[in-house]
Design a protein around this motif. Structure first.
Motif, short mmCIF file in Angstrom:
data_model
loop_
_atom_site.label_atom_id
_atom_site.label_comp_id
_atom_site.label_asym_id
_atom_site.label_seq_id
_atom_site.Cartn_x
_atom_site.Cartn_y
_atom_site.Cartn_z
N TRP A 190 -25.05 -5.63 24.73
CA TRP A 190 -23.89 -6.06 23.94
C TRP A 190 -22.75 -5.06 23.93
N GLN A 191 -22.72 -4.17 24.92
CA GLN A 191 -21.58 -3.28 25.04
C GLN A 191 -20.40 -4.04 25.64
N ARG A 192 -19.25 -3.41 25.67
CA ARG A 192 -18.03 -4.08 26.14
C ARG A 192 -18.19 -4.60 27.55
N GLY A 193 -17.85 -5.87 27.74
CA GLY A 193 -17.92 -6.47 29.06
C GLY A 193 -16.53 -6.67 29.63
N GLY A 194 -16.24 -7.88 30.09
CA GLY A 194 -14.94 -8.17 30.69
C GLY A 194 -14.03 -8.92 29.74
N LYS A 195 -12.85 -9.29 30.24
CA LYS A 195 -11.83 -9.94 29.41
C LYS A 195 -11.86 -11.46 29.51
N MET A 196 -12.88 -11.99 30.12
CA MET A 196 -13.21 -13.43 30.09
C MET A 196 -12.31 -14.33 30.93
N VAL A 197 -11.38 -13.79 31.68
CA VAL A 197 -10.39 -14.64 32.35
C VAL A 197 -11.04 -15.54 33.39
N ALA A 198 -11.80 -14.96 34.33
CA ALA A 198 -12.44 -15.77 35.37
C ALA A 198 -13.47 -16.73 34.76
N THR A 199 -14.23 -16.25 33.79
CA THR A 199 -15.23 -17.09 33.14
C THR A 199 -14.57 -18.23 32.38
N CYS A 200 -13.45 -17.93 31.75
CA CYS A 200 -12.67 -18.97 31.05
C CYS A 200 -12.18 -20.01 32.05
N PRO A 224 -11.30 -30.40 34.64
CA PRO A 224 -10.90 -29.84 35.94
C PRO A 224 -9.40 -29.78 36.19
N VAL A 225 -8.66 -30.77 35.75
CA VAL A 225 -7.21 -30.76 35.98
C VAL A 225 -6.56 -29.65 35.17
N VAL A 226 -6.98 -29.50 33.92
CA VAL A 226 -6.45 -28.42 33.08
C VAL A 226 -6.78 -27.07 33.70
N GLY A 227 -8.04 -26.91 34.11
CA GLY A 227 -8.45 -25.66 34.73
C GLY A 227 -7.72 -25.39 36.03
N GLY A 228 -7.50 -26.44 36.81
CA GLY A 228 -6.79 -26.28 38.08
C GLY A 228 -5.35 -25.89 37.89
N ILE A 229 -4.68 -26.48 36.91
CA ILE A 229 -3.29 -26.12 36.64
C ILE A 229 -3.22 -24.69 36.10
N ILE A 289 -1.92 -17.92 39.75
CA ILE A 289 -1.54 -17.54 41.11
C ILE A 289 -0.03 -17.34 41.24
N VAL A 290 0.75 -18.26 40.69
CA VAL A 290 2.21 -18.18 40.80
C VAL A 290 2.74 -16.94 40.09
N VAL A 291 2.29 -16.72 38.85
CA VAL A 291 2.77 -15.57 38.08
C VAL A 291 2.34 -14.27 38.74
N PHE A 292 1.11 -14.25 39.25
CA PHE A 292 0.62 -13.04 39.92
C PHE A 292 1.42 -12.73 41.17
N LEU A 293 1.70 -13.73 41.98
CA LEU A 293 2.45 -13.52 43.21
C LEU A 293 3.89 -13.08 42.93
N SER A 350 -2.89 -13.54 33.78
CA SER A 350 -4.00 -14.02 32.96
C SER A 350 -3.51 -14.60 31.65
N MET A 351 -2.58 -13.91 31.00
CA MET A 351 -2.07 -14.40 29.72
C MET A 351 -1.23 -15.67 29.89
N ALA A 352 -0.44 -15.72 30.96
CA ALA A 352 0.36 -16.92 31.21
C ALA A 352 -0.53 -18.12 31.47
N ALA A 353 -1.58 -17.92 32.26
CA ALA A 353 -2.52 -19.01 32.54
C ALA A 353 -3.22 -19.45 31.26
N ALA A 354 -3.60 -18.49 30.43
CA ALA A 354 -4.29 -18.83 29.18
C ALA A 354 -3.39 -19.64 28.25
N VAL A 355 -2.14 -19.23 28.14
CA VAL A 355 -1.20 -19.96 27.28
C VAL A 355 -0.95 -21.37 27.81
N SER A 356 -1.00 -21.53 29.12
CA SER A 356 -0.75 -22.86 29.70
C SER A 356 -1.86 -23.86 29.37
#
Length: 202
Positions: free
Chosen positions: A99-109, A118-123, A129-133, A142-148
Motif C-alpha cells: 500500500w505504498q505510493r503507486g502511480g497516478k492512475m492515468v493509464a489505468t483510468c 469505449p467512445v468516452v475512453g477513446g475520445i 495524444i493531441v495535447v501531448f503532441l 493527462s489532466m486535459a484528458a481527465a477533464v474531457s
C-alpha cells in the motif's frame, strides 16, 4: 455478491505494479529510486526508454480495462464503474507494494473507460495524444484528458454511473497531479523526451 467479487478482482489487478516488476526483472533496479519515483509507464519510459515504458503503459491500461469490461458486460455499467474504480485505487495504493505510493492512475483510468464506455475512453485518449503532441507535457495531457471525460460522457448521454465515474476520476487525476500543476505554473515542469534520460523528471 457478484459485484463485490468483481470489485475485489479489480483492486487486485490494479495493484499489479508492472512498472516496478518489469524494471526489477530486466534491470534489477527499483524504479522508485529513479526519475520522479513514480511506478507508471511515463517515468519508466523516461528512465529506461520505450522498450520498458511501452509494455508498462499497455499493461497498466489492460489492468483497468479487463475488470471494467467484464463487469460491464456481465452485470451493469455500475458494476463496471466500481470494478474500474477499484483497479484505479489499486494502482494508486498497490496491495503488492504494501500500500505504498503507486502511480497516478492515468493509464489505468483510460483502460477502465475503454471497458465501461469505449467512445468516452477513446475520445479521452485522443485528447491526451493531441495535447501531448502540442506541448510535450505528459502531466498536462493527462489532466486535459481527465477533464474531457465527464464532458464527453454528458454530451453522449452516457448512463449516470459513467458520468459520475468520469467526474470523480477527473478530480482524482488532477489531485494526484497537483505538484505538476505547481511546476507548470512556475515554468519548471519538464517536457517529455522520447530518449531516456538520467535526470530526475516528474
Amino acid at each position: 455478491m457478484t459485484i463485490a467479487i468483481l470489485v475485489v478482482v479489480g483492486y487486485v489487478l490494479g495493484s499489479m505494479p508492472w512498472g516496478y516488476w518489469l524494471v526489477r526483472l530486466v534491470k534489477h533496479e527499483d524504479i522508485r529510486d529513479h526519475g520522479s519515483g513514480n511506478i507508471g509507464g511515463t517515468n519508466v519510459w523516461r528512465v529506461y526508454g520505450w522498450r520498458l515504458g511501452l509494455p508498462v503503459i499497455v499493461l497498466d491500461t489492460a489492468k483497468g480495462f479487463a475488470p471494467a469490461f467484464v463487469a460491464t458486460q456481465t452485470v451493469s455499467h455500475l458494476a463496471g464503474v466500481l470494478a474500474g474504480g477499484a483497479a484505479m485505487l489499486g494502482h494508486w495504493r498497490p496491495l503488492f507494494l504494501k500500500w505504498q505510493r503507486g502511480g497516478k492512475m492515468v493509464a489505468t483510468c483510460g483502460g477502465a473507460f475503454l471497458g465501461v464506455a469505449p467512445v468516452v475512453g477513446g475520445i479521452g485518449a485522443a485528447v491526451w495524444i493531441v495535447v501531448f503532441l502540442l506541448f510535450r507535457y505528459a502531466s498536462l495531457a493527462s489532466m486535459a484528458a481527465a477533464v474531457s471525460l465527464p464532458i464527453v460522457a454528458l454530451l453522449l448521454h452516457e448512463p449516470w454511473p459513467v458520468v459520475a465515474f468520469a467526474a470523480v476520476a477527473a478530480i482524482a487525476v488532477i489531485v494526484l497531479h497537483r505538484a505538476n500543476i505547481a511546476r507548470l505554473r512556475s515554468g519548471t515542469e519538464s517536457r517529455f523526451r522520447f530518449r531516456r534520460t538520467a535526470q530526475p523528471l516528474a
